[in-house]
Design a protein around this motif. Structure first.
Motif, short mmCIF file in Angstrom:
data_model
loop_
_atom_site.label_atom_id
_atom_site.label_comp_id
_atom_site.label_asym_id
_atom_site.label_seq_id
_atom_site.Cartn_x
_atom_site.Cartn_y
_atom_site.Cartn_z
N UNK A 188 7.66 19.86 37.80
CA UNK A 188 8.17 19.91 36.42
C UNK A 188 7.37 20.87 35.56
N UNK A 189 8.03 21.40 34.54
CA UNK A 189 7.39 22.35 33.63
C UNK A 189 6.15 21.77 32.97
N UNK A 190 6.19 20.48 32.66
CA UNK A 190 5.10 19.85 31.92
C UNK A 190 3.77 19.92 32.65
N UNK A 222 4.99 30.57 30.19
CA UNK A 222 5.52 31.82 29.65
C UNK A 222 6.06 32.70 30.78
N UNK A 223 5.50 32.56 31.97
CA UNK A 223 6.08 33.26 33.12
C UNK A 223 7.48 32.73 33.42
N UNK A 224 7.66 31.43 33.25
CA UNK A 224 8.99 30.84 33.47
C UNK A 224 9.97 31.40 32.43
N UNK A 225 9.50 31.55 31.18
CA UNK A 225 10.36 32.14 30.15
C UNK A 225 10.77 33.55 30.54
N UNK A 226 9.84 34.31 31.10
CA UNK A 226 10.17 35.66 31.58
C UNK A 226 11.16 35.58 32.74
N UNK A 227 10.94 34.62 33.65
CA UNK A 227 11.85 34.46 34.79
C UNK A 227 13.27 34.16 34.33
N UNK A 269 12.82 37.20 26.07
CA UNK A 269 11.88 36.12 26.37
C UNK A 269 11.62 35.34 25.09
N UNK A 270 11.86 34.04 25.14
CA UNK A 270 11.64 33.19 23.98
C UNK A 270 10.16 33.20 23.60
N UNK A 271 9.87 33.10 22.29
CA UNK A 271 8.48 33.12 21.84
C UNK A 271 7.74 31.85 22.26
N UNK A 272 8.44 30.75 22.37
CA UNK A 272 7.81 29.49 22.76
C UNK A 272 8.06 29.25 24.25
N UNK A 273 7.02 28.80 24.93
CA UNK A 273 7.14 28.52 26.36
C UNK A 273 8.04 27.31 26.57
N UNK A 274 8.92 27.34 27.59
CA UNK A 274 9.78 26.18 27.87
C UNK A 274 8.94 24.98 28.30
N UNK A 275 9.44 23.80 28.03
CA UNK A 275 8.71 22.57 28.39
C UNK A 275 9.72 21.51 28.81
N UNK A 276 9.20 20.38 29.27
CA UNK A 276 10.08 19.28 29.65
C UNK A 276 9.82 18.83 31.07
N UNK A 277 10.70 17.93 31.53
CA UNK A 277 10.53 17.34 32.87
C UNK A 277 11.33 18.09 33.93
N UNK A 278 12.15 19.05 33.54
CA UNK A 278 12.93 19.81 34.51
C UNK A 278 12.00 20.63 35.40
N UNK A 279 12.40 20.84 36.64
CA UNK A 279 11.61 21.68 37.54
C UNK A 279 11.74 23.13 37.11
N UNK A 280 10.83 23.96 37.62
CA UNK A 280 10.88 25.38 37.28
C UNK A 280 12.22 26.00 37.70
N UNK A 281 12.68 25.66 38.90
CA UNK A 281 13.95 26.22 39.38
C UNK A 281 15.10 25.78 38.49
#
Length: 674
Positions: free
Chosen positions: A197-199, A207-212, A123-135
Motif C-alpha cells: 500500500x502507498x501508506x 512522489x515517484x508513484x505520482x510520476x508513474x 505530476x500532482x504537487x501532493x504525493x498520493x496516499x491511501x491503502x491502495x497498492x502502488x499498481x
C-alpha cells in the motif's frame, strides 16, 4: 491529472496509383509488382505532409506574482510530438508557467489554449496516499478505463456492452496492468513493492508513484517539473530512455543537462519575462545563443562606431557656413539610426571551496567492515581506500545502502565489524538534502554561519557565504524567503566552512539551476580534497568522478566501466540477461587519465602554495625594512654597517621576489593549460 479526449477513426490511405486501392495495392499506398502494366502506374509526386497539430498555444501571456511580472507578453507553441525543455534561472517563473497551463493559477493577461482533442498529464504537487497498492494507484490514473470497467460489470444493453468492449480494446485496457508495472519497475519498484500500500512509503517514494501515474497515461501533452529530483541515477537513466521513446508532446522543466541534451528537440528559454524558442537540444541552445550574442555585440560595435563618426563630422563642421547643410543632414541621419540594443549578459555564477590542509595518504581506509543500524547489517565485507585526490561516485538503486556508506565515511555510523582507519586530522564535509529541513526559517544565512563559526568575525562569515554566491543582500534574507537553490548554496557554504579534506555530497544539485551546477563542477575540479558523490545527475558524474563504486547486493565493489557501460548493464538486467556484478568490458581509461593528471598536478599546486607563502613573507620583511629606512631616527640609533646591511638585504629581497614572481607565473600558466 488528465482531460478526456474524443477520438475518431482515421481512414487508411489508398494506393498512390490512379486505379484506387485493389488487390494489387499495399495498404501503405504502394503498388504490387504483379499488377498489369498501365501508363498510370508511374508514381505521382509525393503529397505534402500534413502540418503537425498544435497541442498547446500560449499567446501574449502575462503573469504577476507579488507585484512582480514573471511573464509579460510571452508566447509559446507546442506541436504534437515535440519535446521542449523549459529552462531559466531560479525564480524566472518556470514552475509558475506550468501551474498556469494546468489551470492551478489564473494569468493576468493573454491566453493558454489546449487542443480540444488533447489529453494532458502532469505530476500532482501532493504525493498520493491511501491503502491502495502502488499498481492500483497507477491504474486508477486512467479514469476512462476505470469507468468503462465499472460500467461493463452491470451493463445490460448488448449494444452498449459491445461499445464498451470496443473502446476498451482501443485504449489497450487489457495491457494496462503490464504497462503500469513496467513504468513502476523502471522507477525503482519491484513486483513486491508494487503490491504494497502507498501508506507504507515515504513522501519521496510516493512522489515517484505520482510520476508513474503521469507517465502511464501516455498523454498527448506531458508536463514535468524537475522529474529527476526524487529519482536515483538508475531511475533517471530509465526516465531518459522513456522520454526519448515517448511519442507525445512534452514540456520538461529541468536543470539536468544530460536529460536536456538527450531527450528534447527544442529549448524554451524563459528570461526577463519572455520565452525564446530554440531548435535542438541544450548543446545547440548554448551554441546558437552564444552566436546571437556575438552578432549583437558586433552590430552594437559597428553602430557605435558609425554614430561616433557622424557625431565627429557634426561637431567639426556645424559652425562652418559651407558645411552647415551637410552637418544638419548628418544630424538627421543620426536621429534615424537605430538605438544601440543593450547586450544584457547574465552575471556568472562562481563557487569556491576553501583550500584544505594536505594529509598523507590514505586519508581513510575500511577493511572488511559491516555496518547497519542495530539490526542485520545493511552492508557487509566492505573494503575500500580513499586518498585526498580521489573523486568517487556511488552507483546503485535507492535502498541499496549508498547513504549508509556515506554516513560510515563521514564518521556518523560505527562499524559492527571490521576496521576503519582515519587520519586524525581528517575533516569531512557532509552535504545532504534533508539538512534543508533543519534550517531555522526565521534565521538568515549570516546567523547560520555565525552559529557554525562562533569564533569567526562577521567579515569572515560573509566571505564564506560569498564563496557560494550568497551576497550581502542574500546573507541578510530570512531563510523562509530563500529559493530552493539559495538554500542549497547555504548548505554547501556550511558544509565547507572548516576547509574539509573530504566532501561527501548527497544529491547536491537538487534545486540548483544549470549555471549553478556548472559552477559546482568547476569548483569541484579545483578542489584539492577527496570527493564522494551520490547523485542522479549523469552529467555531474561524468565530469567529476574518476572512480565508480557500485553499492548493491549488500556490499560495495569497484565498477571498472563508465556510465555508458552501466546503462548497458541496467538494460541487460531489465531484460533478465545479465548477472549482477561487474560488466564484461572495461572502458575506464578516461577516468584513470583524469586521476593521473590530477595526481601529476599535485606537486605543481604544492610548489605554487610554497612560492605564494614565500612571497608573502618576503613582502612583509621588505615593508619593515622600507619603514625603518624611511624613519630619520634609524640613522641616529643604528651604526653605518647596520644601515648598509639593510640596504643590501632590501636589494636581495627585490631580486628574490623577482625570481619567485617569474616562477609563480610559470606555475600558474602550467596549471591553467593542464
Amino acid at each position: 491529472m488528465a482531460m478526456s479526449r474524443v477520438t475518431g477513426l482515421g481512414l487508411a490511405r489508398g494506393c498512390l496509383c490512379r486505379r484506387g486501392p485493389g488487390r494489387y495495392c499495399y495498404p501503405g499506398g504502394g503498388c504490387g509488382g504483379s499488377a498489369p502494366a498501365s501508363p498510370f502506374d508511374a508514381p505521382l509526386p509525393s503529397a505534402p505532409q500534413p502540418a503537425r497539430m498544435t497541442v498547446l498555444a500560449i499567446r501574449d501571456l502575462t503573469i504577476r506574482l507579488g507585484g512582480r511580472a514573471l511573464l509579460e507578453g510571452a508566447a509559446l507553441q507546442v506541436d504534437d510530438g515535440r519535446k521542449i525543455g523549459l529552462i531559466g534561472r531560479n525564480g524566472a517563473g518556470k514552475s509558475t508557467l506550468l501551474r498556469a497551463i494546468v489551470g492551478e493559477l489564473q494569468p493576468d493577461g493573454g491566453e493558454i489554449r489546449l487542443s480540444a482533442r488533447a489529453r494532458m498529464g502532469h505530476v500532482a504537487q501532493e504525493a498520493p496516499a491511501g491503502v491502495a497498492s502502488l499498481l492500483e494507484a497507477v491504474l486508477a490514473a486512467d479514469t476512462e478505463r476505470a469507468a468503462l470497467l465499472a460500467e461493463a460489470d452491470h451493463a445490460a444493453d448488448p449494444a452498449r456492452v459491445a461499445e464498451i468492449h470496443e473502446r476498451l480494446i482501443a485504449i489497450r485496457a487489457d495491457s494496462a496492468p503490464a504497462r503500469a508495472a513496467a513504468v513502476l519497475s523502471g522507477l525503482g519498484f519491484d513486483a513486491a513493492a508494487q503490491a504494497r500500500p502507498l501508506a507504507e512509503f515515504s513522501g519521496g517514494w510516493r512522489m515517484r508513484v505520482a510520476l508513474a501515474r503521469a507517465l502511464f497515461l501516455e498523454p498527448d501533452l506531458l508536463l514535468l517539473d524537475e522529474p529527476t529530483n526524487h529519482l536515483d541515477l538508475e531511475a533517471t537513466l530509465w526516465l531518459e530512455g522513456w522520454l526519448a521513446r515517448f511519442p507525445g508532446a512534452a514540456i520538461v522543466v529541468s536543470h539536468d543537462r544530460g536529460l536536456l541534451e538527450r531527450c528534447v528537440d527544442a529549448i524554451a528559454h524563459l528570461d526577463r519575462g519572455g520565452i525564446t524558442l530554440y531548435s535542438g537540444n541544450f548543446a545547440d541552445f548554448l551554441r546558437v545563443r552564444a552566436e546571437r550574442q556575438a552578432q549583437q555585440a558586433a552590430q552594437n560595435a559597428k553602430l557605435i562606431s558609425e554614430r561616433a563618426r557622424i557625431q565627429a563630422f557634426v561637431d567639426r563642421f556645424r559652425a562652418k557656413a559651407t558645411k552647415a547643410r551637410q552637418a544638419q543632414s548628418r544630424l538627421k541621419a543620426l536621429e534615424r539610426m537605430p538605438a544601440v540594443e543593450a547586450l544584457v549578459e547574465d552575471t556568472p555564477v562562481r563557487f569556491a571551496f576553501p583550500a584544505p590542509e594536505a594529509l598523507a595518504p590514505p586519508i581513510l581506509s575500511v577493511n572488511r567492515a559491516s555496518v547497519g543500524y542495530g539490526g542485520p547489517p545493511v552492508l557487509r565485507n566492505v573494503s575500500l581506500r580513499l586518498d585526498q585526490e580521489d573523486r568517487v561516485a556511488l552507483l546503485g538503486a535507492n535502498g541499496n545502502g549508498k547513504s549508509t556508506l556515506a554516513k560510515l565515511l563521514a564518521g556518523r555510523l560505527d562499524v559492527a565489524g571490521g576496521d576503519v582507519f582515519r587520519n586524525n586530522r581528517l575533516r569531512v564535509g557532509y552535504f545532504a538534502q534533508h539538512q534543508a529541513e533543519e534550517l531555522d526559517l526565521n534565521g538568515t544565512p549570516l546567523t547560520h554561519m555565525q552559529a557554525a563559526l562562533p569564533k569567526a568575525t562577521e567579515t569572515a562569515c560573509r566571505a564564506q557565504l560569498a564563496r557560494f554566491g550568497l551576497d550581502a543582500d542574500r546573507a541578510d534574507t530570512r531563510v523562509a524567503q530563500l529559493s530552493g537553490g539559495e538554500k542549497a548554496r547555504l548548505l554547501l557554504s556550511l558544509t565547507t566552512r572548516d576547509a574539509p579534506q573530504m566532501l561527501i555530497l548527497d544529491e547536491p544539485t537538487n534545486h540548483l539551476d544549470i549555471d549553478a551546477r556548472d559552477a559546482l563542477v568547476k569548483a569541484l575540479a579545483d578542489f584539492e580534497g577527496a570527493v564522494v558523490l551520490i547523485t542522479h545527475d549523469p552529467h555531474l558524474v561524468e565530469l567529476v568522478a574518476d572512480r565508480l563504486w557500485l553499492v548493491a547486493d549488500g556490499t560495495v565493489t569497484s565498477f571498472d566501466g563508465d556510465l555508458d557501460e552501466y546503462r548497458a548493464l541496467l538494460a541487460e538486467r531489465a531484460r533478465g540477461s545479465a548477472p549482477r556484478g561487474e560488466p564484461g568490458g572495461v572502458r575506464a581509461e578516461a577516468r584513470r587519465e583524469r586521476a593521473e593528471s590530477r595526481a601529476a598536478l599535485q606537486p605543481l599546486r604544492a610548489r605554487l602554495k610554497t612560492v605564494e607563502a614565500a612571497l608573502e613573507k618576503l613582502g612583509k620583511e621588505a615593508a619593515l625594512i622600507e619603514k625603518r629606512l624611511a624613519d630619520p631616527d634609524t640613522y641616529a640609533r643604528f651604526k653605518a654597517e647596520d644601515i648598509a646591511w639593510a640596504n643590501t638585504r632590501r636589494a636581495a629581497i627585490a631580486k628574490e621576489v623577482a625570481g619567485l614572481e617569474e616562477e609563480w607565473l610559470e606555475l600558474s600558466a602550467k596549471l591553467e593549460d593542464a
